[in-house]
Design a protein around this motif. Structure first.
Motif, short mmCIF file in Angstrom:
data_model
loop_
_atom_site.label_atom_id
_atom_site.label_comp_id
_atom_site.label_asym_id
_atom_site.label_seq_id
_atom_site.Cartn_x
_atom_site.Cartn_y
_atom_site.Cartn_z
N ALA A 172 25.73 41.13 -58.49
CA ALA A 172 25.69 42.50 -59.02
C ALA A 172 24.54 42.66 -60.01
O ALA A 172 24.20 43.78 -60.38
N ALA A 173 23.95 41.55 -60.46
CA ALA A 173 22.83 41.59 -61.40
C ALA A 173 21.85 40.50 -61.04
O ALA A 173 22.22 39.44 -60.52
N ALA A 174 20.57 40.75 -61.34
CA ALA A 174 19.54 39.77 -61.02
C ALA A 174 19.60 38.59 -61.97
O ALA A 174 20.10 38.68 -63.08
N GLY A 175 19.09 37.47 -61.52
CA GLY A 175 19.05 36.25 -62.34
C GLY A 175 18.88 35.05 -61.43
O GLY A 175 19.31 35.07 -60.26
N LEU A 179 20.75 34.12 -57.82
CA LEU A 179 19.98 33.88 -56.60
C LEU A 179 20.34 32.54 -55.98
O LEU A 179 20.55 32.43 -54.77
N VAL A 180 20.44 31.50 -56.83
CA VAL A 180 20.82 30.17 -56.34
C VAL A 180 22.18 30.20 -55.67
O VAL A 180 22.39 29.67 -54.57
N ARG A 181 23.13 30.84 -56.33
CA ARG A 181 24.48 30.87 -55.77
C ARG A 181 24.53 31.67 -54.46
O ARG A 181 25.22 31.29 -53.52
N MET A 182 23.79 32.76 -54.38
CA MET A 182 23.74 33.56 -53.16
C MET A 182 23.19 32.72 -52.00
O MET A 182 23.76 32.69 -50.90
N HIS A 249 33.73 38.83 -50.24
CA HIS A 249 32.60 38.53 -51.10
C HIS A 249 33.01 38.52 -52.56
O HIS A 249 34.10 38.97 -52.93
N SER A 250 32.15 37.97 -53.37
CA SER A 250 32.37 37.89 -54.81
C SER A 250 31.11 38.37 -55.51
O SER A 250 30.00 38.27 -54.97
N GLN A 251 31.28 38.89 -56.74
CA GLN A 251 30.14 39.48 -57.44
C GLN A 251 30.03 39.06 -58.89
O GLN A 251 29.16 39.56 -59.60
N GLU A 252 30.88 38.15 -59.36
CA GLU A 252 30.83 37.81 -60.78
C GLU A 252 29.48 37.20 -61.14
O GLU A 252 28.86 36.52 -60.33
N PRO A 253 28.99 37.46 -62.36
CA PRO A 253 27.68 36.93 -62.75
C PRO A 253 27.69 35.41 -62.82
O PRO A 253 28.73 34.78 -63.02
N ALA A 254 26.51 34.81 -62.64
CA ALA A 254 26.39 33.36 -62.67
C ALA A 254 25.07 32.99 -63.33
O ALA A 254 24.01 33.39 -62.85
N SER A 255 25.13 32.22 -64.41
CA SER A 255 23.91 31.68 -65.00
C SER A 255 23.45 30.50 -64.15
O SER A 255 24.19 29.99 -63.31
#
Length: 374
Positions: A172-175, A179-182, A249-255
């Motif tokens: 849901a947000a760039a980072g 990107l890695v998790r996607m 699908h999932s959308q939670e943020p990931a550092s």
């Protein structure tokens, strides 16, 4: 020891690229497959283990409970204790659906299994399920319409013991972490399907098969429900069926730290529970690392480098192109980053190989797996 020539390495890289392309074509066929509905829909109980804060609880619960399944369906939300933040978040949501939902609390940790499995096994011991089919789903999964129908319909072909669908990660947000998790979640899907694995994100089996396999006892001494169950199914000669229509699908943020921690953990689990997947990742990553080294050393002759990058870019680009084409609603929504996903995936192909290398090194050195902080 014989050292392969650049020509031989280029030919090997082309063969790997061809295998990756074939895997994408196979997955596309699976995504398009639709199993016919059964003559009589069996009753279902859906188990949803939850723990900790649930930032998207209202959306995930409303999707689960807003199903269109035509037979009796019960939902059991399982938390570590009544004081857990998940219980506090779920209580007001479940009160609107008191007829077919209930909240179940575990009995604390067990010495030989993860916290998630301890809660599941405790709940099963306290109240054995009565439905004909058991479905297990993660609390952070946004299920698509028809998810439950698709999983249950897939159980009909002879020999199928478990149906399953892995999860897409749609940031849901760039980072960089997102990107890695996607990339990691998407890239594993063709091999996951081909190797007939089970994912705890979403799977179903008949209650009779659950009991025949001794799943509850197996889970009482396992770290993960899906890989241990898949191994037991293979041991008994059963089949696992991947259901593309049930992919959520999932959308939670990931550092980046969180993404690497998650992927390192899964590679470690594969090392212990499914050496086929771990060995495949090790062989391909080692080959590509060596080939990149040789190609960079002979930079003036770029054929090998172009084949390596082109093969991985084609694989990821075609894969995410197929996923976004066959499952467009998973990628829909305002302000999504990394659009179009196939272009980002193709451009960042070398990044995924670096992540795999980190995962494999971690899996060789890690002796402790921390499951969701438990």
């Amino acid at each position: 020891m014989l050292t392969p020539s650049l020509t031989e390495l280029t030919a090997a890289a082309a063969a790997v690229a061809a295998a990756q392309a074939a895997a994408v074509l196979r997955l596309r066929r699976v995504l398009r497959r639709r199993d016919p509905p059964p003559m009589d829909w069996p009753s279902v109980e859906v188990m949803v283990p939850c723990a900790g804060p649930l930032p998207r609880a209202e959306e995930t619960v409303s999707r689960l409970l807003g199903h269109d399944y035509p037979a009796p369906t019960a939902f059991r939300f399982i938390v570590p204790s009544a004081a857990d933040p998940a219980a506090k978040a779920l209580e007001p949501l479940l009160s609107r659906h008191a007829g077919n939902t209930r909240l179940s609390a575990g009995r604390g940790p067990r010495p030989r299994c993860s916290g998630k499995l301890a809660d599941l096994v405790s709940s099963l011991e306290d109240s054995p399920p009565r439905a004909e089919v058991l479905v297990f789903v993660d609390a952070d999964l946004l299920v698509p319409p028809g998810w439950l129908r698709a999983l249950v319909a897939g159980l009909q072909p002879p020999g199928v013991v478990v149906t399953t669908a892995s999860m897409l990660y749609v940031p849901a947000a760039a980072g960089l972490g997102s990107l890695v998790r996607m990339l990691w979640a998407g890239a594993g899907m063709p091999w996951f399907e081909a190797l007939r694995n089970v994912t705890g994100q979403s799977f179903a089996l008949r209650r009779a098969d659950f009991e025949r396999l001794g799943a509850a006892e197996l889970w009482s001494r396992s770290l993960t429900e899906d890989l241990s169950l898949a191994a037991r199914v293979r041991e008994t000669g059963g089949a696992v069926r991947f259901v593309g229509a049930a992919i959520g699908h999932s959308q939670e943020p990931a550092s980046l730290t969180e993404a690497l921690g998650l992927t390192n953990k899964w590679m470690t689990l594969y090392r212990f529970y499914d050496k086929r997947v771990w060995a495949l990742a090790l062989i391909l990553t080692a080959f590509k690392a060596y080939a990149w080294y040789r190609g960079l050393a002979a930079f003036s002759r770029p054929g090998l480098l172009l084949t390596l990058y082109g093969g991985d870019a084609l694989f990821l680009g075609a894969l995410f192109g197929a996923l976004s084409q066959e499952l467009p609603e998973r990628f829909a929504g305002p302000a999504r980053p990394f659009r179009p996903p196939w272009l980002w995936a193709a451009a960042c192909a070398p990044l995924l190989q670096v992540v795999y290398a980190i995962n494999l090194v971690s899996s060789l050195s890690t002796r402790t797996v921390r499951w969701g902080g438990a």
